[in-house]
Design a protein around this motif. Structure first.
Motif, PDB file in Angstrom:
ATOM      1  N   GLY A 199     -11.562  -2.168  -3.150  1.00  0.00           N
ATOM      2  CA  GLY A 199     -10.685  -1.358  -2.315  1.00  0.00           C
ATOM      3  C   GLY A 199      -9.856  -2.143  -1.317  1.00  0.00           C
ATOM      4  O   GLY A 199      -9.278  -1.547  -0.406  1.00  0.00           O
ATOM      5  N   THR A 200      -9.765  -3.467  -1.477  1.00  0.00           N
ATOM      6  CA  THR A 200      -9.043  -4.304  -0.508  1.00  0.00           C
ATOM      7  C   THR A 200      -7.746  -4.847  -1.102  1.00  0.00           C
ATOM      8  O   THR A 200      -7.375  -5.988  -0.863  1.00  0.00           O
ATOM      9  CB  THR A 200      -9.930  -5.464  -0.026  1.00  0.00           C
ATOM     10  OG1 THR A 200     -10.280  -6.289  -1.163  1.00  0.00           O
ATOM     11  CG2 THR A 200     -11.192  -4.944   0.645  1.00  0.00           C
ATOM     12  N   MET A 201      -7.047  -4.028  -1.863  1.00  0.00           N
ATOM     13  CA  MET A 201      -5.856  -4.509  -2.572  1.00  0.00           C
ATOM     14  C   MET A 201      -4.814  -5.071  -1.616  1.00  0.00           C
ATOM     15  O   MET A 201      -4.283  -6.171  -1.817  1.00  0.00           O
ATOM     16  CB  MET A 201      -5.246  -3.392  -3.412  1.00  0.00           C
ATOM     17  CG  MET A 201      -6.123  -2.894  -4.546  1.00  0.00           C
ATOM     18  SD  MET A 201      -7.398  -1.699  -3.986  1.00  0.00           S
ATOM     19  CE  MET A 201      -6.377  -0.294  -3.501  1.00  0.00           C
ATOM     20  N   VAL A 202      -4.498  -4.331  -0.553  1.00  0.00           N
ATOM     21  CA  VAL A 202      -3.456  -4.776   0.385  1.00  0.00           C
ATOM     22  C   VAL A 202      -3.884  -6.053   1.092  1.00  0.00           C
ATOM     23  O   VAL A 202      -3.102  -7.010   1.218  1.00  0.00           O
ATOM     24  CB  VAL A 202      -3.141  -3.656   1.398  1.00  0.00           C
ATOM     25  CG1 VAL A 202      -2.200  -4.165   2.488  1.00  0.00           C
ATOM     26  CG2 VAL A 202      -2.525  -2.457   0.679  1.00  0.00           C
ATOM     27  N   GLN A 203      -5.117  -6.092   1.556  1.00  0.00           N
ATOM     28  CA  GLN A 203      -5.602  -7.296   2.240  1.00  0.00           C
ATOM     29  C   GLN A 203      -5.575  -8.507   1.318  1.00  0.00           C
ATOM     30  O   GLN A 203      -5.249  -9.620   1.743  1.00  0.00           O
ATOM     31  CB  GLN A 203      -7.029  -7.082   2.755  1.00  0.00           C
ATOM     32  CG  GLN A 203      -7.168  -5.965   3.790  1.00  0.00           C
ATOM     33  CD  GLN A 203      -7.515  -4.622   3.157  1.00  0.00           C
ATOM     34  OE1 GLN A 203      -6.893  -4.217   2.161  1.00  0.00           O
ATOM     35  NE2 GLN A 203      -8.504  -3.952   3.741  1.00  0.00           N
ATOM     36  N   ASP A 204      -5.898  -8.308   0.049  1.00  0.00           N
ATOM     37  CA  ASP A 204      -5.914  -9.422  -0.899  1.00  0.00           C
ATOM     38  C   ASP A 204      -4.518  -9.980  -1.133  1.00  0.00           C
ATOM     39  O   ASP A 204      -4.370 -11.146  -1.520  1.00  0.00           O
ATOM     40  CB  ASP A 204      -6.517  -8.972  -2.231  1.00  0.00           C
ATOM     41  CG  ASP A 204      -8.015  -8.762  -2.140  1.00  0.00           C
ATOM     42  OD1 ASP A 204      -8.655  -9.399  -1.290  1.00  0.00           O
ATOM     43  OD2 ASP A 204      -8.551  -7.941  -2.906  1.00  0.00           O
ATOM     44  N   VAL A 205      -3.498  -9.162  -0.916  1.00  0.00           N
ATOM     45  CA  VAL A 205      -2.124  -9.644  -1.052  1.00  0.00           C
ATOM     46  C   VAL A 205      -1.645 -10.315   0.231  1.00  0.00           C
ATOM     47  O   VAL A 205      -1.015 -11.374   0.196  1.00  0.00           O
ATOM     48  CB  VAL A 205      -1.177  -8.489  -1.439  1.00  0.00           C
ATOM     49  CG1 VAL A 205       0.279  -8.969  -1.466  1.00  0.00           C
ATOM     50  CG2 VAL A 205      -1.558  -7.904  -2.791  1.00  0.00           C
ATOM     51  N   LEU A 206      -1.972  -9.716   1.364  1.00  0.00           N
ATOM     52  CA  LEU A 206      -1.416 -10.190   2.639  1.00  0.00           C
ATOM     53  C   LEU A 206      -2.151 -11.390   3.215  1.00  0.00           C
ATOM     54  O   LEU A 206      -1.534 -12.246   3.855  1.00  0.00           O
ATOM     55  CB  LEU A 206      -1.435  -9.046   3.659  1.00  0.00           C
ATOM     56  CG  LEU A 206      -0.483  -7.884   3.391  1.00  0.00           C
ATOM     57  CD1 LEU A 206      -0.668  -6.800   4.444  1.00  0.00           C
ATOM     58  CD2 LEU A 206       0.965  -8.361   3.375  1.00  0.00           C
ATOM     59  N   ALA A 207      -3.447 -11.477   3.006  1.00  0.00           N
ATOM     60  CA  ALA A 207      -4.225 -12.551   3.626  1.00  0.00           C
ATOM     61  C   ALA A 207      -3.839 -13.907   3.048  1.00  0.00           C
ATOM     62  O   ALA A 207      -3.582 -14.042   1.851  1.00  0.00           O
ATOM     63  CB  ALA A 207      -5.713 -12.302   3.427  1.00  0.00           C
ATOM     64  N   ALA A 208      -3.780 -14.904   3.912  1.00  0.00           N
ATOM     65  CA  ALA A 208      -3.408 -16.254   3.476  1.00  0.00           C
ATOM     66  C   ALA A 208      -4.362 -16.775   2.417  1.00  0.00           C
ATOM     67  O   ALA A 208      -3.970 -17.512   1.511  1.00  0.00           O
ATOM     68  CB  ALA A 208      -3.381 -17.204   4.674  1.00  0.00           C
ATOM     69  N   ASP A 209      -5.631 -16.404   2.528  1.00  0.00           N
ATOM     70  CA  ASP A 209      -6.617 -16.841   1.543  1.00  0.00           C
ATOM     71  C   ASP A 209      -7.042 -15.701   0.628  1.00  0.00           C
ATOM     72  O   ASP A 209      -8.127 -15.710   0.046  1.00  0.00           O
ATOM     73  CB  ASP A 209      -7.849 -17.415   2.249  1.00  0.00           C
ATOM     74  CG  ASP A 209      -8.509 -16.398   3.184  1.00  0.00           C
ATOM     75  OD1 ASP A 209      -7.895 -15.342   3.453  1.00  0.00           O
ATOM     76  OD2 ASP A 209      -9.638 -16.666   3.649  1.00  0.00           O
ATOM     77  N   GLY A 210      -6.174 -14.678   0.495  1.00  0.00           N
ATOM     78  CA  GLY A 210      -6.507 -13.527  -0.332  1.00  0.00           C
ATOM     79  C   GLY A 210      -6.540 -13.875  -1.804  1.00  0.00           C
ATOM     80  O   GLY A 210      -6.023 -14.900  -2.252  1.00  0.00           O
ATOM     81  N   ALA A 211      -7.160 -12.998  -2.584  1.00  0.00           N
ATOM     82  CA  ALA A 211      -7.312 -13.243  -4.016  1.00  0.00           C
ATOM     83  C   ALA A 211      -5.956 -13.371  -4.711  1.00  0.00           C
ATOM     84  O   ALA A 211      -5.786 -14.183  -5.617  1.00  0.00           O
ATOM     85  CB  ALA A 211      -8.126 -12.116  -4.650  1.00  0.00           C
TER      86      ALA A 211
END
Length: 582
Positions: free
Chosen positions: A62-74
């Motif tokens: 459920g962390t799709m947005v965070q995974d895109v925005l975070a510098a170390d995201g997936a």
């Protein structure tokens, strides 16, 4: 997971050592709000079979947005393919309540799509949503589409429009189609959905993994280019030499002739996508071509054919002759025949060719060529729609060549005109396609997507040049690409490639000479560096850089590196090629 899945895991583990030697890899990231573990193993198995090494990562639940925005995201900058796996009831907790609408879920999807388009360079695999198996309205048709089925359909329209808007970067994984193929009992896992948020059975995951592997193969330039067909009992039922034009089975209404008619429809659809169609048949040429030219139910006509070999020679020799005529590798060929003997002959003598046998159940024939995605690409360009015509023009050039006394006279008689210039955005689809499909004259064989090429064009430290050519017969289209990275007063050639249909004209000499001159005049470049990375298919260009004045500086990563000082003399432009200014 079942014991069968355990065997798949063991088989994949047993291939890992060999996979380290694969030249192609692909970084794949799943962004999800459901449990889909297991698909990575199934996808890996499919890609290992294609000699592609996947690197698979799952984002958080459920962390799709965070995974895109975070510098170390997936979904980092190095992802090649981002795969979405979403459930509507996780996007909107009110899903299923009386009067539910898709507005909130639609807004989330639109935001996520735009975020992925703007913040990543990857190809994005989105999916359709599966509606309820049972209507909450019973027999009633709800007013104003306020039922779950209608609202799910609205979500799917939004998804399809996003794919069209962002094509070819967005691709559709059609979950509803998978469900129709498999049936709900084989595809869906209601118990898993409630216990672990894992809604799919392995059969569904396997189909999805196969479709994702097709996307990766398209990204890595694995699409087949030539479809070679037998005639008797392949394009039509019966034997033309025995049954005659009126006796063969080819009919738009009656079975079994309808099956062959529909198979020809599929062939024409592939031709419209740029696949070259050729015939290879043991027959009297005049009789077989009489069907092509005159049978009222025959959909293929001579104008649809890039080449043919209709004679009594062995088909392995004929396929090799077709490859030579089309100037394409046999590994880009798909051969279809009804004879098990002929199919096995080609498998034994020409293992590079993909062989398909006409199924015994004729109703399985029409979709045969679509089933495995052998010809899949992510886009169709204007060049694709006229590819057969381009090869037919080449046949006229070869006839001219046989009538002149020397290669110099032949090249001069073609009256070739080349336009070499900085690429523009309108050329991006064709340039990306060439990087994905060109294998023979390709010095580094680096594969790039449309978004990669657009980023290069926008980068002031990268120069992308294109070569478009024409001659006395017709336009060859965009046939050459040069990508150069600028590093101070040095230029490093990242990619240099030429379409196979432009080979033998020495256009590569004209392009290098012209581009080096432009780099010196307009960017102050003094030194050009280049490299040759060998593959199984580009040996013909192993000595190209020395032939245009480059000297070896060393070896690295299995390749050879070169350097050349760029002086004021462009040199190398053949006298029989006219350069057209921008």
């Amino acid at each position: 997971m079942t014991e069968g899945f355990d065997r798949i895991v063991a088989a994949v583990a047993g291939m890992e050592e060999a996979a380290r030697s694969f030249s192609d890899e692909c970084r794949i990231v799943f962004l999800r709000n459901i449990t889909i573990e297991g698909i990575d193993t199934l996808l890996t198995r499919n890609l290992y079979a294609e000699r592609i090494r996947p690197i698979v990562q799952f984002g958080g639940y459920g962390t799709m947005v965070q995974d895109v925005l975070a510098a170390d995201g997936a979904a980092g900058s190095d992802a090649d393919l981002i795969v979405l796996a979403l459930s509507v009831d996780e996007l909107d907790a009110s899903y299923g309540s009386p009067g539910w609408t898709s507005h909130a879920a639609s807004a989330q999807l639109e935001g996520l799509f735009e975020l992925l388009a703007s913040r990543t360079r990857a190809t994005i695999a989105v999916h359709s949503f599966i509606g309820p198996l049972w209507s909450e309205q019973g027999l009633i048709v709800a007013a104003e589409d306020r039922d779950l089925t209608s609202q799910t359909a609205a979500l799917n329209r939004l998804v399809v429009e996003a794919v069209r808007r962002h094509s070819p970067r967005f691709v559709l994984m059609d979950w509803e189609r998978y469900l129709r193929r498999l049936g709900a009992e084989s595809a869906l896992d209601p118990r898993g959905h409630y216990l672990w948020r894992a809604p799919f059975k392995r059969a569904f995951l396997e189909v999805w993994a196969q479709q994702l592997a097709r996307v990766v193969c398209a990204l890595r330039g694995r699409a087949k280019k030539v479809l070679v067909l037998d005639c008797d009992n392949t394009l039509w039922g019966g034997v033309i030499g025995e049954d005659g034009l009126d006796g063969i089975q080819l009919d738009r209404h009656q079975y079994p002739g309808r099956a062959f008619f529909d198979f020809q429809t599929t062939i024409r659809q592939l031709a419209a996508r740029g696949v070259l169609i050729a015939l290879c048949s043991k027959n009297n040429e005049a009789e077989a071509l009489d069907v092509i030219d005159h049978h009222p139910a025959c959909q293929l006509r001579r104008a649809d054919l890039a080449a043919w070999r209709i004679n009594w020679n062995d088909k392995a020799s004929n396929l090799s002759a077709l490859a030579a005529e089309l100037n394409l590798g046999l590994d880009s060929f798909v051969f279809v025949d009804d004879s098990a003997l002929e199919c096995e002959l080609i498998r034994q003598l020409l293992p590079q060719v993909t062989v398909m046998q006409v199924p015994r159940k004729l109703h399985e024939l029409p979709p045969l060529l679509l089933r495995d995605g052998l010809f899949d690409t992510l886009s169709v360009t204007g060049e694709d729609s006229r590819r057969t015509r381009l090869y037919q023009d080449q046949r006229q050039r070869e006839q001219l060549r046989s009538a002149v006394h020397s290669i110099e006279d032949y090249l001069r008689s073609l009256e070739t005109v080349a336009r070499i210039h900085r690429a523009d955005n309108g050329e991006v689809p064709r340039i990306a396609q060439l990087t994905q499909k060109t294998n023979q004259f390709n010095l580094t064989t680096r594969r790039y997507s449309e978004q990669d090429i657009r980023a290069f064009i926008a980068d002031e430290d990268v120069e992308v040049f294109s070569l478009t050519a024409r001659d006395r017969f017709d336009s060859l289209g965009l046939v050459g690409v040069l990508v150069v990275f600028i590093e101070g007063t040095e230029a490093r050639v990242d990619s240099f490639l030429l379409s196979c249909r432009a080979l033998g004209r020495r256009l590569e000499l004209a392009m290098i000479a012209r581009c080096l001159a432009k780099l010196r005049e307009q960017r102050g470049i003094e030194i050009s560096r280049a490299e040759y990375l060998p593959t199984a298919r580009n040996a013909q260009v192993a000595d190209f850089w020395p032939s245009v004045g480059f000297s070896v500086t060393g070896t690295a990563d299995g390749g050879t590196r070169y350097m050349r000082l760029i002086d004021g003399h462009a040199g190398g432009t053949p006298t029989f090629v006219t350069i057209e200014d921008d």
